[in-house]
Design a protein around this motif. Structure first.
Motif, mmCIF file in Angstrom:
data_model
loop_
_atom_site.group_PDB
_atom_site.id
_atom_site.type_symbol
_atom_site.label_atom_id
_atom_site.label_comp_id
_atom_site.label_asym_id
_atom_site.label_seq_id
_atom_site.Cartn_x
_atom_site.Cartn_y
_atom_site.Cartn_z
ATOM 1 N N UNK A 63 44.807 40.452 40.234
ATOM 2 C CA UNK A 63 45.338 41.548 39.429
ATOM 3 C C UNK A 63 45.003 41.369 37.953
ATOM 4 N N UNK A 64 45.193 40.141 37.460
ATOM 5 C CA UNK A 64 44.969 39.894 36.032
ATOM 6 C C UNK A 64 43.493 39.856 35.671
ATOM 7 N N UNK A 65 42.618 39.594 36.662
ATOM 8 C CA UNK A 65 41.188 39.581 36.379
ATOM 9 C C UNK A 65 40.717 40.952 35.905
ATOM 10 N N UNK A 66 41.220 42.005 36.526
ATOM 11 C CA UNK A 66 40.844 43.357 36.106
ATOM 12 C C UNK A 66 41.299 43.626 34.682
ATOM 13 N N UNK A 67 42.501 43.142 34.333
ATOM 14 C CA UNK A 67 43.000 43.311 32.960
ATOM 15 C C UNK A 67 42.148 42.511 31.978
ATOM 16 N N UNK A 68 41.784 41.297 32.397
ATOM 17 C CA UNK A 68 40.985 40.441 31.522
ATOM 18 C C UNK A 68 39.629 41.079 31.234
ATOM 19 N N UNK A 69 39.009 41.628 32.285
ATOM 20 C CA UNK A 69 37.706 42.259 32.092
ATOM 21 C C UNK A 69 37.817 43.511 31.234
ATOM 22 N N UNK A 70 38.920 44.234 31.380
ATOM 23 C CA UNK A 70 39.136 45.407 30.535
ATOM 24 C C UNK A 70 39.265 44.993 29.074
#
Length: 290
Positions: A63-70
Motif C-alpha cells: 500500500x505504501x509503495x504506491x504512495x512512495x512512488x507518487x
C-alpha cells in the motif's frame, strides 16, 4: 523520512533484493539496509519481509509503495519545473515501450529529436508487453508510456494508425484469399504474441464471440514470425510491427472487415506530468512517422 529513503524502498521493491538495489544506486548494501530499517522504524511498520537473498513486500508495504512512488513522482516534477525555469538543463524521463511499433518505428525518431532539443535530460527506457506498460503507468514506475488506444483510464495522445493483418505460412490454403475474416482464422493452430497488441487481438476475437485455437504464446514478435514461417501456426499482428525485410516464409492478408489500430502515448495525469514528460509528448505529436 527522506526522498532518498523512499527511492531506496521503491527500488528494493522493484528489484526484489538489497544487493541489486545497492548495485543500481552505486552504494553499499549496508547503506540500503540502514535506510530501510530507519524508514520502518520511523513509520512503525514492517515494509519488507526478508527471505535469504530475496525480499517481498508486506501488505502495508504494498500500500505504501504506491504512495512512495507518487511522492517521488511529484518530487521529480518539482525538480523538472525548476529545471524548466533554467531551460531544462537537467532532469529524468522514464519511458515505457512495447513491441517493434514503438521500440523500433516510433521511439528512435522521437529520441533523436528529443535529445537534440533537451540534451541534459536523462532518458530511461523500460520495454515489456503492452499490458506491462499499463501496469508501470498505474504504479508510477514510468512517466509516459506507448499504449494501444483507446485507454480511458489515462490521458492519451494519438501518434499513428495502422491496420491489423493476418499472417499465414506461405503454403497455407488461405493465402488464396484476398482478405480474411476472424472466423477464417479460428480453425488452424494460432500463435499469440505477448510483445505487442495481444490484448487487442484477444478483445477482437472475444467481441466477435470467436475463440482462436491458441497453441503457442510467444514473448517476442520474432518468435511469433518464426512460428508462422515454419508452418506451425497463423496469427494476427499489427502491420507496422512487421520488419521491413519481408520473410518469404509467410504472407500477410488484410482482415475483412478492416480493423484499425491506434498507438499513442499515455500519462497517468497530464496535470501532474513533469515538463520533461510534456516536452516529450509535444515533440512526439508533431513528428511524421511515414
Amino acid at each position: 523520512m527522506t526522498l532518498t529513503q523512499l527511492e531506496i524502498f521503491s527500488l528494493v521493491a522493484e528489484l526484489r533484493g538489497f544487493t541489486a538495489a545497492a548495485h543500481r544506486l552505486g552504494i553499499s548494501q549496508s547503506a540500503v539496509s540502514h535506510a530501510l530499517k530507519s524508514l520502518e522504524q520511523e513509520l512503525g511498520v514492517e515494509l519488507l519481509r526478508r527471505h535469504q537473498s530475496q525480499v517481498e513486500l508486506s501488505d502495508i508495504g504494498q500500500q505504501l509503495l504506491l504512495r512512495a512512488r507518487a511522492m517521488l513522482g511529484l518530487a521529480n516534477t518539482l525538480r523538472q519545473e525548476a529545471a524548466d525555469a533554467r531551460g531544462m538543463k537537467r532532469g529524468t524521463l522514464r519511458i515505457g515501450s512495447f513491441g517493434p511499433t514503438s521500440s523500433i518505428k516510433l521511439l528512435p525518431k522521437i529520441l533523436e529529436s528529443y535529445r537534440a532539443a533537451h540534451p541534459g535530460i536523462e532518458v530511461h527506457i523500460d520495454e515489456g508487453p503492452d499490458r506491462q506498460v499499463i501496469q508501470w503507468l498505474e504504479e508510477r514506475r514510468i512517466d509516459v508510456g506507448f499504449v494501444v488506444l483507446p485507454e480511458e483510464r489515462f490521458d492519451t495522445f494519438a501518434l499513428i494508425e495502422d491496420q491489423m493483418v493476418a499472417l499465414l505460412p506461405v503454403d497455407h490454403p488461405l493465402t488464396a484469399h484476398d482478405s480474411l475474416s476472424l472466423q477464417d482464422l479460428c480453425h488452424d493452430p494460432f500463435v499469440l504474441t505477448e510483445a505487442g497488441s495481444s490484448e487487442l487481438v484477444s478483445r477482437l476475437f472475444s467481441a466477435a464471440r470467436l475463440t482462436p485455437n491458441i497453441r503457442y504464446r510467444c514473448s517476442q514478435l520474432l518468435s511469433t514470425l518464426d512460428t508462422v514461417g515454419r508452418g506451425a501456426a497463423l496469427t494476427v499482428v499489427a502491420e507496422s510491427s512487421l520488419p521491413a525485410d519481408h520473410d518469404r516464409r509467410y504472407v500477410q492478408r488484410p482482415l475483412s472487415p478492416p480493423i484499425k489500430r491506434q498507438v499513442g502515448l499515455a500519462v497517468l495525469d497530464q496535470r501532474q506530468s513533469s515538463p520533461a514528460t510534456l516536452a516529450f509528448i509535444e515533440l512526439a505529436s508533431k513528428l511524421s512517422y511515414r
